[in-house]
Enzyme design. Structure first.
Site, PDB file in Angstrom:
ATOM      1  N   TYR A 100     -32.152 -84.636  13.959  1.00 36.95           N
ATOM      2  CA  TYR A 100     -33.279 -84.111  13.292  1.00 36.95           C
ATOM      3  C   TYR A 100     -32.796 -82.665  12.621  1.00 36.95           C
ATOM      4  O   TYR A 100     -33.258 -82.323  11.696  1.00 36.95           O
ATOM      5  CB  TYR A 100     -34.804 -83.999  13.584  1.00 36.95           C
ATOM      6  CG  TYR A 100     -35.187 -82.897  14.369  1.00 36.95           C
ATOM      7  CD1 TYR A 100     -34.890 -82.821  15.629  1.00 36.95           C
ATOM      8  CD2 TYR A 100     -35.925 -82.223  13.724  1.00 36.95           C
ATOM      9  CE1 TYR A 100     -35.413 -81.447  16.336  1.00 36.95           C
ATOM     10  CE2 TYR A 100     -36.603 -80.915  14.314  1.00 36.95           C
ATOM     11  CZ  TYR A 100     -36.001 -80.700  15.482  1.00 36.95           C
ATOM     12  OH  TYR A 100     -36.650 -79.456  16.070  1.00 36.95           O
ATOM     13  N   ARG A 101     -31.999 -82.147  13.403  1.00 36.79           N
ATOM     14  CA  ARG A 101     -31.524 -80.733  13.201  1.00 36.79           C
ATOM     15  C   ARG A 101     -30.456 -80.373  14.244  1.00 36.79           C
ATOM     16  O   ARG A 101     -30.212 -80.965  15.102  1.00 36.79           O
ATOM     17  CB  ARG A 101     -32.840 -80.006  13.787  1.00 36.79           C
ATOM     18  CG  ARG A 101     -33.020 -78.537  13.591  1.00 36.79           C
ATOM     19  CD  ARG A 101     -34.157 -77.960  14.230  1.00 36.79           C
ATOM     20  NE  ARG A 101     -34.513 -76.726  13.860  1.00 36.79           N
ATOM     21  CZ  ARG A 101     -35.664 -75.983  14.286  1.00 36.79           C
ATOM     22  NH1 ARG A 101     -36.445 -76.350  15.191  1.00 36.79           N
ATOM     23  NH2 ARG A 101     -35.656 -74.619  14.095  1.00 36.79           N
ATOM     24  N   TYR A 116     -29.784 -73.047  17.340  1.00 36.17           N
ATOM     25  CA  TYR A 116     -29.225 -73.709  16.146  1.00 36.17           C
ATOM     26  C   TYR A 116     -28.315 -72.939  15.246  1.00 36.17           C
ATOM     27  O   TYR A 116     -27.944 -73.191  14.352  1.00 36.17           O
ATOM     28  CB  TYR A 116     -30.523 -74.169  15.254  1.00 36.17           C
ATOM     29  CG  TYR A 116     -31.425 -75.210  16.074  1.00 36.17           C
ATOM     30  CD1 TYR A 116     -30.610 -76.495  15.929  1.00 36.17           C
ATOM     31  CD2 TYR A 116     -32.551 -74.890  16.643  1.00 36.17           C
ATOM     32  CE1 TYR A 116     -31.638 -77.531  16.839  1.00 36.17           C
ATOM     33  CE2 TYR A 116     -33.189 -76.087  17.244  1.00 36.17           C
ATOM     34  CZ  TYR A 116     -32.715 -77.329  17.214  1.00 36.17           C
ATOM     35  OH  TYR A 116     -33.538 -78.150  17.868  1.00 36.17           O
ATOM     36  N   ASP A 146     -42.820 -73.332  20.523  1.00 35.09           N
ATOM     37  CA  ASP A 146     -42.927 -72.912  21.853  1.00 35.09           C
ATOM     38  C   ASP A 146     -42.796 -71.143  22.164  1.00 35.09           C
ATOM     39  O   ASP A 146     -43.496 -70.754  22.873  1.00 35.09           O
ATOM     40  CB  ASP A 146     -41.785 -73.436  22.714  1.00 35.09           C
ATOM     41  CG  ASP A 146     -41.887 -74.940  22.947  1.00 35.09           C
ATOM     42  OD1 ASP A 146     -42.662 -75.426  23.274  1.00 35.09           O
ATOM     43  OD2 ASP A 146     -40.956 -75.743  22.408  1.00 35.09           O
ATOM     44  N   HIS A 202     -28.593 -71.514  24.999  1.00 34.29           N
ATOM     45  CA  HIS A 202     -28.768 -72.949  24.893  1.00 34.29           C
ATOM     46  C   HIS A 202     -28.495 -73.467  23.202  1.00 34.29           C
ATOM     47  O   HIS A 202     -28.432 -72.826  22.576  1.00 34.29           O
ATOM     48  CB  HIS A 202     -30.359 -73.084  25.073  1.00 34.29           C
ATOM     49  CG  HIS A 202     -31.502 -72.246  24.283  1.00 34.29           C
ATOM     50  ND1 HIS A 202     -31.866 -72.957  23.065  1.00 34.29           N
ATOM     51  CD2 HIS A 202     -31.797 -70.917  24.235  1.00 34.29           C
ATOM     52  CE1 HIS A 202     -32.759 -72.006  22.551  1.00 34.29           C
ATOM     53  NE2 HIS A 202     -32.432 -71.074  23.320  1.00 34.29           N
TER      54      HIS A 202
END
Ligand code: ADP
Length: 608
Positions: free
Chosen positions: A530-531, A146, A208, A449
């Protein structure tokens, strides 16, 4: 495997952001695998030199940094003017995104400051207002996928809260709550509960990977996998330094009451509930947060089902919905695609397929035949909680419902070896942080990622629409599709992680196009994320445009009231302060620069 003289991963004994000793072997193994596939140098000289923020000359900026050193101590302010260090998950940079979608020097900090107290944070905010320098707060800076530690505005000064403000201020074993500072990671909180002998009594809820901070993850509305998985819903009470020139300090909820004992047990207090404006925003710097801890439920049991066809998705989601809403399925469970269960084994994709484009279905199906799941399209990982007789009731219902899908199989955990990924999900869903999730970054060399994360109801047709749009765009981009549906109480987040080679400019561009297309396609169907990653925030914010963008207009009003000089994380979540607004800073794809047309001189007129 890491060579014997490979530098060991720092532990919690070495640094606040280190790995707990029990995970050290896994971390060293993961580090070895990552470095095996890495061609990118760890240190990269800056080609553009010091990233001076817009609106200030280099000389004035350097003089301001000198002033900040005098305020906070020379050793607590570092200039970032020569090279950047990339590292990996456990030894990550605090100046930029080590998994960059755009060129690394676009979202780059000019300096890093390490406050040691709330007063230091307030001094830094006053300093930033005086010199009109953008600040970017991080707690740990591991929000990888992010944007990591990167600021949206090039030249911002990183406010690295975690390094010196990392105390667990309270663990209340009667109320099952804690109060933490920004630098407390899920790993550190877990270890402290064990150290105090409370680990059997109370659980944490961990994502995670547990290396992020409790505060940073919660503010960005991250999830975990116990019944307490919605972190934002589980917090109670914030302490916040406001970004205005006075750097006022507020406590939300019951914290507004002087001398009370309810701050961590009742989140709302009296009057407007203001916590929401500090989550996914740039309205304040959070210096303390309360969080609920989960009582040990008296037993637990993980289960795993596989489903043979991709087309099983819709009927399965319709089976999951009533079970989840009625809490028969109790945790934020995961329905993962078969290819993802293959990638989490930590091998490069070339081990399975050497061609270009997505790994063909016949290839991944064949590879899965020899694994614990066997050949399948979907795997459901869940957990049942409570004593055996209570679990039995729920597990029997789940079993008969899941077996309505022809070919569905329950995998017997007693047949699974100790290093099977299932046991990692088992640990996480029972509150023990783990380290295996990182392994799928090895799918590509220099594995980075970034996620596409739309929200939908738990309904078959919605799942199918999102899955199909993601598949179409991945096929066009030649990228492997690895979707996981994370099922909350009445909604699900589809998390599609695109794994890309951060050194491959062409692949970065394909990943960006794929993401931007999916965001637009999803919005056209009525779904929102959502993000999202820093580079995509303007686009995602732009999709929340009901009633002529009324929501962003309100956010702008709040931003200008709380942060009149626009110093705090400009552009985060698409919220631009008045000095930057309407000057071309928004990124929608294809822009030549991330810095728009600079900033307006003060005083600026607020345009809404
Ligand atoms: P993590 O601690 O999980 O690694 P980060 O520190 O990367 O998370 O922060 C995630 C996001 O939340 C970032 O965009 C950051 O700006 C914001 N954030 C993190 N900590 C704070 C804080 N204490 N106050 C305000 N915003 C924060």
């Amino acid at each position: 495997m890491a060579p014997p003289n490979f530098p060991q991963t720092p532990t919690l004994g070495d640094t606040h952001s280190g790995i707990p000793s029990y995970l050290l072997p896994k971390a060293n193994n993961a580090k070895g695998l990552i470095y095996d596939g890495k061609t990118a140098p760890d240190f990269v000289p800056l080609t553009r030199g010091l990233a001076v923020p817009q609106g200030i000359s280099k000389a004035s900026f350097l003089s301001a940094v000198h002033h900040l050193k005098a305020l906070l101590g020379t050793e607590n302010v570092e200039l970032n003017d020569t090279e950047i260090k990339n590292g990996w998950y456990m030894e990550h940079p605090n100046t930029h995104d080590m998994m960059p979608l755009l060129h690394t020097e676009e979202f780059l900090a000019s300096a890093v400051v390490y406050p040691g107290s709330v007063q230091d944070v307030q001094l830094t905010v006053k300093w930033a207002n005086k010199h009109l320098i953008p600040l970017h707060p991080i707690s740990i800076g591991r929000n990888l996928g992010y944007g990591g530690a990167a600021p949206r505005v090039r030249g911002s000064v990183t406010l690295d809260l975690g390094r010196r403000m990392n105390k667990i201020l309270d663990i209340n074993a009667e109320d099952y709550t804690c109060l933490v500072e920004p630098g407390v990671t899920f790993y550190a909180l877990y270890e402290e509960l064990q150290r105090r002998g409370l680990g059997d009594k109370m659980w944490i809820d961990t994502p995670d990977l547990g290396g992020g901070s409790v505060i940073g993850n919660t503010l960005d509305r991250g999830v975990g996998y116990t019944p307490y998985g919605d972190h934002w819903a589980m917090h109670s009470g914030l302490e916040v330094v406001l970004p205005g020139p006075e750097a006022n300090l507020v406590r939300t909820g019951m914290g507004g009451l002087d001398g009370g004992n309810t701050w961590q047990v009742f989140p709302y207090g009296f009057g407007p509930s203001s916590d929401g404006i500090f989550s996914q925003s740039n309205f304040g710097i959070v210096t303390k947060m309360g969080m609920a801890l989960m009582p040990n439920p008296g037993g637990y049991e993980s289960f795993m089902y596989t489903f043979p066809r991709e087309s099983d998705l819709a009927p399965l989601i319709d089976i999951i919905r009533p079970l989840r809403i009625s809490n028969i399925l109790e945790n934020v469970a995961q329905l993962r695609h078969g290819l993802q269960t293959l990638s989490v084994k930590g091998h490069p994709r070339t081990k399975f397929y050497k061609g270009s484009g997505p790994v063909p279905e016949n290839v991944w199906r064949k590879e899965l035949q020899d694994t614990a799941t066997g050949e399948c399209a979907w795997v459901y990982y869940g957990m049942s909680y409570g004593p055996a007789h209570i679990r039995k009731y729920k597990l029997d219902v789940i079993h008969s419902e899941f077996l309505r899908i022809p070919g569905a199989k329950k995998i017997d955990p007693s047949t699974l070896p100790a290093d099977e990924y299932f046991w990692s999900r088992d640990r996480i869903a029972s509150g023990t942080p783990d380290f295996e999730e990182l392994l799928w970054v090895n799918w590509m060399p220099n594995g980075a990622h970034i996620a596409f994360s739309p929200v939908s109801p738990i309904r078959g047709p919605d799942a199918t629409k999102l899955y199909e749009l993601a598949k179409k765009r991945h096929d066009e981009a030649g990228i492997d599709l690895m979707p996981a549906f994370c099922v909350g109480l009445r909604e699900m987040h589809l998390i599609v992680e695109i794994v890309f080679d951060s050194e491959d400019e062409g692949m970065r561009a394909r990943a960006e196009k794929c993401l931007r297309d999916m965001i637009d396609d999803a919005a056209a169907l009525g779904y929102g994320e959502y993000r999202t990653h820093l580079a995509l925030m303007d686009q995602v914010a732009g999709t929340y445009n009901w009633n002529d963008g009324a929501l962003m207009k309100m956010n702008n009003t709040l931003k200008d009231a709380l942060d009149p000089n626009g110093i705090l994380a400009p552009g985060r979540c698409g919220i631009w302060p008045a000095r930057y607004r309407n000057r071309g800073w928004e990124l929608k794809g294809g822009e030549k620069s991330t810095e728009g047309d600079g900033v307006a001189p003060l005083p600026c007129v607020t345009k809404i």
